[in-house]
Structures are given as structure tokens and as C-alpha cells.
Write a protein that holds these residues in place. Structure first.
Motif, PDB file in Angstrom:
ATOM      1  N   PRO A 169      65.802  63.724  71.050  1.00  0.00           N
ATOM      2  CA  PRO A 169      65.074  63.321  69.855  1.00  0.00           C
ATOM      3  C   PRO A 169      65.960  63.398  68.621  1.00  0.00           C
ATOM      4  O   PRO A 169      66.836  64.257  68.521  1.00  0.00           O
ATOM      5  CB  PRO A 169      63.927  64.338  69.769  1.00  0.00           C
ATOM      6  N   VAL A 170      65.731  62.480  67.667  1.00  0.00           N
ATOM      7  CA  VAL A 170      66.488  62.459  66.420  1.00  0.00           C
ATOM      8  C   VAL A 170      65.663  63.146  65.354  1.00  0.00           C
ATOM      9  O   VAL A 170      64.489  62.815  65.160  1.00  0.00           O
ATOM     10  CB  VAL A 170      66.794  61.000  65.992  1.00  0.00           C
ATOM     11  N   PRO A 171      66.226  64.127  64.629  1.00  0.00           N
ATOM     12  CA  PRO A 171      65.474  64.789  63.562  1.00  0.00           C
ATOM     13  C   PRO A 171      64.966  63.789  62.541  1.00  0.00           C
ATOM     14  O   PRO A 171      65.614  62.776  62.272  1.00  0.00           O
ATOM     15  CB  PRO A 171      66.514  65.736  62.946  1.00  0.00           C
ATOM     16  N   ALA A 172      63.792  64.084  61.977  1.00  0.00           N
ATOM     17  CA  ALA A 172      63.154  63.128  61.072  1.00  0.00           C
ATOM     18  C   ALA A 172      64.018  62.809  59.871  1.00  0.00           C
ATOM     19  O   ALA A 172      63.960  61.703  59.330  1.00  0.00           O
ATOM     20  CB  ALA A 172      61.800  63.690  60.611  1.00  0.00           C
ATOM     21  N   ASP A 173      64.846  63.781  59.422  1.00  0.00           N
ATOM     22  CA  ASP A 173      65.649  63.560  58.228  1.00  0.00           C
ATOM     23  C   ASP A 173      67.051  63.044  58.547  1.00  0.00           C
ATOM     24  O   ASP A 173      67.880  62.892  57.654  1.00  0.00           O
ATOM     25  CB  ASP A 173      65.755  64.844  57.398  1.00  0.00           C
ATOM     26  N   ALA A 174      67.345  62.794  59.826  1.00  0.00           N
ATOM     27  CA  ALA A 174      68.670  62.308  60.206  1.00  0.00           C
ATOM     28  C   ALA A 174      68.808  60.832  59.879  1.00  0.00           C
ATOM     29  O   ALA A 174      67.852  60.069  59.946  1.00  0.00           O
ATOM     30  CB  ALA A 174      68.910  62.537  61.697  1.00  0.00           C
ATOM     31  N   VAL A 175      70.038  60.434  59.532  1.00  0.00           N
ATOM     32  CA  VAL A 175      70.306  59.020  59.274  1.00  0.00           C
ATOM     33  C   VAL A 175      70.388  58.299  60.617  1.00  0.00           C
ATOM     34  O   VAL A 175      71.163  58.698  61.494  1.00  0.00           O
ATOM     35  CB  VAL A 175      71.630  58.857  58.508  1.00  0.00           C
ATOM     36  N   PRO A 176      69.598  57.251  60.833  1.00  0.00           N
ATOM     37  CA  PRO A 176      69.643  56.555  62.124  1.00  0.00           C
ATOM     38  C   PRO A 176      70.959  55.811  62.270  1.00  0.00           C
ATOM     39  O   PRO A 176      71.604  55.464  61.273  1.00  0.00           O
ATOM     40  CB  PRO A 176      68.459  55.579  62.037  1.00  0.00           C
ATOM     41  N   PRO A 177      71.387  55.562  63.504  1.00  0.00           N
ATOM     42  CA  PRO A 177      72.602  54.767  63.693  1.00  0.00           C
ATOM     43  C   PRO A 177      72.391  53.352  63.165  1.00  0.00           C
ATOM     44  O   PRO A 177      71.256  52.883  63.054  1.00  0.00           O
ATOM     45  CB  PRO A 177      72.790  54.770  65.212  1.00  0.00           C
ATOM     46  N   LEU A 178      73.474  52.692  62.828  1.00  0.00           N
ATOM     47  CA  LEU A 178      73.365  51.303  62.374  1.00  0.00           C
ATOM     48  C   LEU A 178      72.751  50.435  63.468  1.00  0.00           C
ATOM     49  O   LEU A 178      71.899  49.579  63.211  1.00  0.00           O
ATOM     50  CB  LEU A 178      74.744  50.769  61.983  1.00  0.00           C
ATOM     51  N   ILE A 179      73.178  50.695  64.699  1.00  0.00           N
ATOM     52  CA  ILE A 179      72.697  49.933  65.852  1.00  0.00           C
ATOM     53  C   ILE A 179      72.200  50.903  66.911  1.00  0.00           C
ATOM     54  O   ILE A 179      72.873  51.891  67.216  1.00  0.00           O
ATOM     55  CB  ILE A 179      73.829  49.051  66.436  1.00  0.00           C
ATOM     56  N   ARG A 180      71.025  50.635  67.449  1.00  0.00           N
ATOM     57  CA  ARG A 180      70.493  51.439  68.551  1.00  0.00           C
ATOM     58  C   ARG A 180      69.856  50.521  69.584  1.00  0.00           C
ATOM     59  O   ARG A 180      68.961  49.731  69.264  1.00  0.00           O
ATOM     60  CB  ARG A 180      69.475  52.465  68.061  1.00  0.00           C
ATOM     61  N   LEU A 181      70.347  50.594  70.817  1.00  0.00           N
ATOM     62  CA  LEU A 181      69.724  49.922  71.952  1.00  0.00           C
ATOM     63  C   LEU A 181      69.046  50.979  72.807  1.00  0.00           C
ATOM     64  O   LEU A 181      69.664  51.981  73.165  1.00  0.00           O
ATOM     65  CB  LEU A 181      70.767  49.186  72.792  1.00  0.00           C
ATOM     66  N   GLN A 182      67.784  50.743  73.151  1.00  0.00           N
ATOM     67  CA  GLN A 182      67.021  51.671  73.984  1.00  0.00           C
ATOM     68  C   GLN A 182      66.438  50.926  75.179  1.00  0.00           C
ATOM     69  O   GLN A 182      65.586  50.049  75.020  1.00  0.00           O
ATOM     70  CB  GLN A 182      65.887  52.323  73.186  1.00  0.00           C
ATOM     71  N   GLY A 183      66.932  51.241  76.354  1.00  0.00           N
ATOM     72  CA  GLY A 183      66.389  50.658  77.579  1.00  0.00           C
ATOM     73  C   GLY A 183      66.468  49.149  77.634  1.00  0.00           C
ATOM     74  O   GLY A 183      65.586  48.494  78.211  1.00  0.00           O
ATOM     75  N   ILE A 184      67.533  48.571  77.085  1.00  0.00           N
ATOM     76  CA  ILE A 184      67.644  47.108  77.007  1.00  0.00           C
ATOM     77  C   ILE A 184      67.917  46.510  78.390  1.00  0.00           C
ATOM     78  O   ILE A 184      68.853  46.904  79.093  1.00  0.00           O
ATOM     79  CB  ILE A 184      68.757  46.698  76.037  1.00  0.00           C
ATOM     80  N   THR A 185      67.076  45.562  78.773  1.00  0.00           N
ATOM     81  CA  THR A 185      67.278  44.802  80.000  1.00  0.00           C
ATOM     82  C   THR A 185      67.402  43.325  79.664  1.00  0.00           C
ATOM     83  O   THR A 185      66.911  42.851  78.631  1.00  0.00           O
ATOM     84  CB  THR A 185      66.109  44.990  80.981  1.00  0.00           C
ATOM     85  N   LYS A 186      68.080  42.597  80.537  1.00  0.00           N
ATOM     86  CA  LYS A 186      68.151  41.135  80.419  1.00  0.00           C
ATOM     87  C   LYS A 186      68.127  40.553  81.817  1.00  0.00           C
ATOM     88  O   LYS A 186      68.972  40.871  82.662  1.00  0.00           O
ATOM     89  CB  LYS A 186      69.418  40.687  79.687  1.00  0.00           C
ATOM     90  N   ILE A 187      67.123  39.707  82.063  1.00  0.00           N
ATOM     91  CA  ILE A 187      66.939  39.084  83.370  1.00  0.00           C
ATOM     92  C   ILE A 187      66.976  37.574  83.203  1.00  0.00           C
ATOM     93  O   ILE A 187      66.294  37.010  82.336  1.00  0.00           O
ATOM     94  CB  ILE A 187      65.602  39.503  84.000  1.00  0.00           C
ATOM     95  N   TYR A 188      67.790  36.927  84.026  1.00  0.00           N
ATOM     96  CA  TYR A 188      67.850  35.468  84.045  1.00  0.00           C
ATOM     97  C   TYR A 188      67.266  34.973  85.372  1.00  0.00           C
ATOM     98  O   TYR A 188      67.538  35.544  86.428  1.00  0.00           O
ATOM     99  CB  TYR A 188      69.297  34.978  83.929  1.00  0.00           C
ATOM    100  N   GLY A 189      66.484  33.904  85.308  1.00  0.00           N
ATOM    101  CA  GLY A 189      65.937  33.324  86.517  1.00  0.00           C
ATOM    102  C   GLY A 189      64.793  34.134  87.089  1.00  0.00           C
ATOM    103  O   GLY A 189      64.432  35.199  86.578  1.00  0.00           O
ATOM    104  N   THR A 190      64.237  33.628  88.191  1.00  0.00           N
ATOM    105  CA  THR A 190      63.127  34.301  88.864  1.00  0.00           C
ATOM    106  C   THR A 190      63.309  34.218  90.377  1.00  0.00           C
ATOM    107  O   THR A 190      64.084  33.397  90.887  1.00  0.00           O
ATOM    108  CB  THR A 190      61.775  33.649  88.496  1.00  0.00           C
ATOM    109  N   GLY A 191      62.578  35.059  91.093  1.00  0.00           N
ATOM    110  CA  GLY A 191      62.601  35.013  92.557  1.00  0.00           C
ATOM    111  C   GLY A 191      63.987  35.237  93.115  1.00  0.00           C
ATOM    112  O   GLY A 191      64.715  36.132  92.688  1.00  0.00           O
ATOM    113  N   ASP A 192      64.370  34.400  94.064  1.00  0.00           N
ATOM    114  CA  ASP A 192      65.680  34.535  94.701  1.00  0.00           C
ATOM    115  C   ASP A 192      66.816  34.263  93.731  1.00  0.00           C
ATOM    116  O   ASP A 192      67.957  34.685  93.972  1.00  0.00           O
ATOM    117  CB  ASP A 192      65.790  33.579  95.899  1.00  0.00           C
TER     118      ASP A 192
END
Length: 244
Positions: free
Chosen positions: A3-26
């Protein structure tokens, strides 16, 4: 992720659980499989990995050129993964600069006009954008080359024009995709020194995809992708040594 403290400066960029799926089925391809990545403002990060590892897909998402299939993307503390294409284009225009392996310069256009192009999209007056374009070219060491066309410039000079175009809008982040891939060793080192200087002096965050360990050595941090996952995320050895 802790967890990030409430008063902490967030990172410029944050990816959380990023997925990328192309196509479907087989034909389904899982290009990203739950990426977690924080990048602070002012970092120089090299992203590496074999072909098909997901690094280019990640860079496209980081650059607002593609949208994730799942997870969350925060830029400057604000969620951006559900924004419209027009909204993402506006973020690209105002906060990001891009440098590509192939330079992507307009062949029949002068260096000055190439660098002005992002400012035209911003609707800036011609006198102001000319001045800013000249300043950007001077910053990358191309004084006196303003009227030269790409065919009149070396590969290294063309990449300097591309970097000037990337920084003319005063972006928070430069995304560089194999920026030295078409250059010889000497010119590659010049470009990497330039990117490093922009990072150190101007505080621009640099995210760079590269296959070349010698070029990645200029970065503060190395992120390795394998099979759509981050295999490792480490400080560059030289940075760690300097900190001792």
C-alpha cells in the motif's frame, strides 16, 4: 504491491495488473499477462526482452497508442485506461514525446518544419512555434542545420532532429523505441549521451526499448520482459555502484 501512504507522491506512471489480449479462441494471443510497473518522474528506464516478449505492446500502452484489455493505468496519479481515443490523443500531444528507430521525418521538409509539426497540432502561432523549434534544434546541437532536409543530414543528425521534435513541446516523458537501431556505434553513443543529458538536466523521464546492452547501460533501471511478464526489474549496475 504494498500500500502507498496517503501522503506519498504517486509515481508518474503506474501499471497495475495490465493485460493485453489479441484475437479470440484458437487465435488468442496474450501479449501481456498482468504487468505491475511503477516509474517515477525523472527516471531513465530501459525496457528489454526478446521478440514477442511484450515490451513493444507495453510501450504502446504506456504511450497511449493502445489500450489494455484489463488492469489499470495511472498517469500523474489519474486513471487513464478508460479514456477515449481523443482524450488519449490529447495526453500524447501534451505530455509525451516519441523517438523511433526509423526517425519518421518528412523527407521533403526542412529540419525546422519537421520539429515544428507537434506545435502545429497544438494550434500554436507560427512565430512562437518557429522560435521553439529553433531552440529545440539548438539544444540537440543542430544550429545552422534548420533549413537542411533529411537527405542532407547524416543518420545521427536525423535522429537529433527527431529528438528535437520530441522535446519541442516540453514533454514529461520521452518514449524511445530502438533509437539507435539504425546507427553505428559512434553515432549511437552520441544519441544516448543526448538522451541522458535531457534526462539529467531537464528532468525528462525517458522510457527506452532496446535490444542492445551497451545502450541499456545508459539507463538508471533495467526492466526485462519475457512471455508477456516482467522477468526482472533492477537498478543498472553503474547506478548501484555509484550509490555505494
Amino acid at each position: 504491491m504494498s500500500p502507498v501512504p496517503a501522503d506519498a507522491v504517486p509515481p508518474l506512471i503506474r501499471l497495475q495488473g495490465i493485460t493485453k489480449i489479441y484475437g479470440t479462441g484458437d487465435a488468442e494471443v496474450r501479449a501481456l499477462r498482468g504487468i505491475d510497473l511503477d516509474i517515477a518522474g525523472g527516471e531513465f528506464v530501459a525496457i528489454m526482452g526478446p521478440s514477442g516478449s511484450g515490451k513493444s505492446t507495453a510501450m504502446n500502452i504506456l504511450g497511449f497508442l493502445d489500450k489494455p484489455s484489463g488492469g489499470h493505468y495511472f498517469f500523474g496519479g489519474a486513471a487513464v485506461d478508460h479514456l477515449s481515443r481523443d482524450q488519449l490523443a490529447l495526453l500524447r500531444r501534451n505530455f509525451l514525446g516519441f523517438v523511433f528507430q526509423g526517425y519518421n521525418l518528412l523527407a521533403r521538409t526542412s529540419a525546422l518544419d519537421n520539429v515544428e509539426l507537434p506545435l502545429i497540432y497544438q494550434g500554436m502561432a507560427i512565430s512562437q512555434r518557429r522560435q521553439l523549434a529553433r531552440e529545440a534544434l539548438a539544444k540537440v546541437g543542430l544550429n545552422g542545420r534548420e533549413d537542411h532536409h533529411p537527405s542532407q543530414l547524416s543518420g545521427g543528425q536525423q535522429q537529433r532532429v527527431a529528438i528535437a521534435r520530441a522535446i519541442v513541446t516540453n514533454p514529461d516523458v520521452i518514449l524511445a523505441d530502438e533509437p539507435t537501431g539504425n546507427l553505428d556505434t559512434s553515432r549511437s553513443q552520441e544519441i544516448m549521451e543526448l538522451l541522458s543529458d535531457l534526462n539529467r538536466t531537464d528532468g525528462i523521464t525517458v522510457l527506452m526499448v532496446t535490444h542492445e546492452p551497451d545502450m541499456a547501460a545508459y539507463a538508471d533501471r533495467l526492466v526485462h520482459f519475457v512471455d508477456g511478464c516482467i522477468q526482472s526489474d533492477t537498478l543498472n549496475g553503474k547506478v548501484a555502484a555509484d550509490a555505494v
